[in-house]
Structure formats: C-alpha cells, structure tokens
Design an enzyme around this catalytic site. Sequence first.
Site, PDB file in Angstrom:
ATOM      1  N   ASN A  67       0.868  -1.173   0.000  1.00  0.00           N
ATOM      2  CA  ASN A  67       0.000   0.000   0.000  1.00  0.00           C
ATOM      3  C   ASN A  67       0.904   1.222   0.000  1.00  0.00           C
ATOM      4  O   ASN A  67       1.423   1.638   1.039  1.00  0.00           O
ATOM      5  CB  ASN A  67      -0.906  -0.016   1.229  1.00  0.00           C
ATOM      6  CG  ASN A  67      -1.850   1.171   1.289  1.00  0.00           C
ATOM      7  OD1 ASN A  67      -1.694   2.142   0.574  1.00  0.00           O
ATOM      8  ND2 ASN A  67      -2.829   1.098   2.170  1.00  0.00           N
TER       9      ASN A  67
ATOM     10  N   HIS B 135      -9.914   6.626  -1.975  1.00  0.00           N
ATOM     11  CA  HIS B 135     -10.043   5.833  -0.736  1.00  0.00           C
ATOM     12  C   HIS B 135     -11.071   4.715  -0.881  1.00  0.00           C
ATOM     13  O   HIS B 135     -11.618   4.230   0.106  1.00  0.00           O
ATOM     14  CB  HIS B 135     -10.418   6.730   0.461  1.00  0.00           C
ATOM     15  CG  HIS B 135      -9.362   7.709   0.833  1.00  0.00           C
ATOM     16  ND1 HIS B 135      -9.637   9.037   1.117  1.00  0.00           N
ATOM     17  CD2 HIS B 135      -8.017   7.570   0.941  1.00  0.00           C
ATOM     18  CE1 HIS B 135      -8.516   9.675   1.393  1.00  0.00           C
ATOM     19  NE2 HIS B 135      -7.521   8.805   1.285  1.00  0.00           N
TER      20      HIS B 135
ATOM     21  N   ARG C 222      -2.128  -1.634  -3.893  1.00  0.00           N
ATOM     22  CA  ARG C 222      -3.117  -0.555  -3.900  1.00  0.00           C
ATOM     23  C   ARG C 222      -2.602   0.566  -4.796  1.00  0.00           C
ATOM     24  O   ARG C 222      -1.472   1.034  -4.648  1.00  0.00           O
ATOM     25  CB  ARG C 222      -3.332  -0.010  -2.495  1.00  0.00           C
ATOM     26  CG  ARG C 222      -4.274   1.187  -2.460  1.00  0.00           C
ATOM     27  CD  ARG C 222      -3.961   2.097  -1.294  1.00  0.00           C
ATOM     28  NE  ARG C 222      -4.732   3.338  -1.334  1.00  0.00           N
ATOM     29  CZ  ARG C 222      -4.357   4.466  -0.751  1.00  0.00           C
ATOM     30  NH1 ARG C 222      -3.216   4.526  -0.089  1.00  0.00           N
ATOM     31  NH2 ARG C 222      -5.101   5.534  -0.843  1.00  0.00           N
TER      32      ARG C 222
ATOM     33  N   ARG D 276      -2.500  18.765   2.068  1.00  0.00           N
ATOM     34  CA  ARG D 276      -3.303  19.238   0.942  1.00  0.00           C
ATOM     35  C   ARG D 276      -4.391  20.183   1.432  1.00  0.00           C
ATOM     36  O   ARG D 276      -4.995  19.970   2.483  1.00  0.00           O
ATOM     37  CB  ARG D 276      -3.924  18.046   0.194  1.00  0.00           C
ATOM     38  CG  ARG D 276      -2.946  17.325  -0.692  1.00  0.00           C
ATOM     39  CD  ARG D 276      -3.510  16.014  -1.196  1.00  0.00           C
ATOM     40  NE  ARG D 276      -3.151  14.906  -0.317  1.00  0.00           N
ATOM     41  CZ  ARG D 276      -3.614  13.676  -0.412  1.00  0.00           C
ATOM     42  NH1 ARG D 276      -4.514  13.384  -1.337  1.00  0.00           N
ATOM     43  NH2 ARG D 276      -3.215  12.737   0.409  1.00  0.00           N
TER      44      ARG D 276
ATOM     45  N   GLU E 113      -7.403  -1.783   3.890  1.00  0.00           N
ATOM     46  CA  GLU E 113      -7.324  -1.895   2.439  1.00  0.00           C
ATOM     47  C   GLU E 113      -6.585  -3.160   2.032  1.00  0.00           C
ATOM     48  O   GLU E 113      -6.866  -3.762   0.984  1.00  0.00           O
ATOM     49  CB  GLU E 113      -6.599  -0.687   1.838  1.00  0.00           C
ATOM     50  CG  GLU E 113      -7.293   0.650   2.065  1.00  0.00           C
ATOM     51  CD  GLU E 113      -6.597   1.472   3.123  1.00  0.00           C
ATOM     52  OE1 GLU E 113      -6.136   0.849   4.122  1.00  0.00           O
ATOM     53  OE2 GLU E 113      -6.517   2.696   2.976  1.00  0.00           O
TER      54      GLU E 113
END
Length: 369
Positions: A3, A151, A63, A212, A352
Amino acid sequence: MFNAGSSTLKASLIDQGAITPRRSATETWSWRGTERPDVEATVQRLLDALAVDQATIHGVGHRIVHGGDVFSVPIVLDEASIEAISRLSPLAPLHEPIAVATIRAARVRIGSVPHIGCFDTAFHATLPEIARRYPVPDAWAAWGIRRYGFHGLSIEWAAGRAAILLDRPAARTRLVVAHLGSGCSVTAVDGGRSVWTSMGLTPLEGTMMATRAGSLDPGILVRLLREGRLSLDALDEALERRSGLLGVGGTADMQILLEREAAGDERATLAVAMFVDRTAAAIGSAMTRLESLDAVVFTGGIGENSASIRARICRRLGVVGVPPVPARHIGRDAIVSGRERRPRVIRIAAHEDVVVARAVERRTGVNPV
C-alpha cells in the site's frame, strides 16, 4: 500486499480468508518536488521485516490510487499496464509515481507470481451522473474532467464491517464514511454503492488534509498565476505538499497539533478547529445525498485513533442529529455512540490490505499474500 501512500509504504502478509493480516510493517517517508524516496531499499526492508518466505507466496496485491477512465477493476500488472498507470501520474502526483516504483521494485524481488493492481477509484464507478459531473462546459467533460473519488478500498472495507456491527444486510445499509488520515475524504454509501464523495478529479478536492488544502475558490489559483506570484510548479507544490494542517499549524501530524493545542499554541488551535469544521461540513453534505442514515463511520489514521477529533466532529453535527461520542480511545471496531440512537457512530480500523488480498484471490484463483 503493498500500500503505497503519500506518507507511508505499508506491506502486509495475509492468509486466505483472514480479516486481519498475519504480519504488517510500515515505513514512513517524506519527499517533495521531484525527489523520490529510495523505494527499492524500502521494499526490501519491508520484506525483511515480514520475514517473507517466497516459496509460500502465491500472489502480490498493490493498492493504486488512480485508475482514471482506464482501470475500473483489479488487473494483472504487466509492463504495458504499469506504463498506463504511470501516464496517470498527473492526476495523483503524490501517489501514482510512488505506486509505480513500488510495483517495479516488488516485481523484481518477487517475480515468479502474479502481481495484481487494485484501484481506489474503482469503488466510485457507481457514482451517478449528478455526482460525477462538474458544472463546466461539455467540452471539459469530453476532456475527462469529472469526479473520480478515492479511498475506495478503505471505504469498501469500512462499509462491510459497519453492516456487520449494525447487524444489517450491506445492501440495506446507508452510511457516511469519513476516511481521515494523511488524505481525507467523505463518502455517502447507499447499499454498498458510492453515491457521492468529496474528492474529485484528483485527491486535492474536498476537506482539509495533512498537506493538501482541500477545496479552494478556484479564483485564488487564477489570481496567483495571473499576477505571477507563483509558477505552475510552485502552485502544485504548495497545494499538494505545503497546505492543509502543515500550512496552517506548522506540522502535518495531528497528534502533535493536539499536544500543541493543549499547551496553548494558537496556530495548532486554528489548524485543529479548521480540520474539524471542514470535516463536519463534508459529512453534513454527504448526509443530504441519502434518504436515511444508519451510521457515520470514522476510519483512517486520524479517524481510528483520535477520539478527540471524532468527538469534536460529532459535536458539530449534533444539529443534524448525530449523537455525541466520548473522547476516549477505542482500539477495536465498535459502535462508539451506543445503540439507542440513530444515526450511530462507528469506529473501524482501515484494512485496504485485506480488500486487495481478496481481489488477488478472485483475480488469480490463488491464495493472496
């Protein structure tokens, strides 16, 4: 499973049918501009930390943040598909180049088994046109200017776990999932389908994040460029890597900000308050996309681990019926608001890696690792 995130590279060793990894390892990295971490060395250190016996590996999952219009299902990664993913880098510059480098390094070190790419954007393929389309000229839409959402692997896991905790069929469960970590997004999930999400064409849109900015008045960007205050590259650098919690509070680490806030630091206090404000607003917006709401789900590094932030966000949402939750840490998946009021508030650890592992098994018919 690998990931590759904007601030970490995680690796997990997963057995068939497991709902948590057998072993996991994480390395943190920090980079700016054209700099890149030493991905090859990092991949090797993670494999060493996992004590991987390559003879037991049957498949490797990755991922990948952005699939663009090209990839909407898990794929076998070969040189052609890796090149296609690389061409999507302008849509996710914090993530895509690192993912490509990780895939290449992992294929060198574990080259005898299938490598499968799983895309965060794929979960949002169900977005209706009203959510996917921006209010821009038709020509822009023809250029691929649309909402993709991100996501998705985390949201897929959280939605499934929430249905179990609520003891409801996933197909009849309506949720708002807030993935809060280095990147942050909020998604309305209706019966397991994404119907609205806060991130857009790129992972820059939406609520305030670690580095961000989230959504801004686009006129700000036009003005800065027109007046020559920033070059295009400098603007990109500022929005991706020097804004958000870091830009306001001086650090991208929420735990440090909370400690500084407790000590009376004004910048930290403002950064935390802005984060809570914008996240609560995004959750409230997502709620309006559903006919009813069973639960608000918090996941991701901040969503899972910062009970204080969860409590403050829920307090802000009391006006729309979200119940208060205690500001105490809970280290397991749980309904944290009690069962007597709806919507419920749920804390779920992000996995995930397990979602990717299951995709590897489906795509290849082999046990995932």
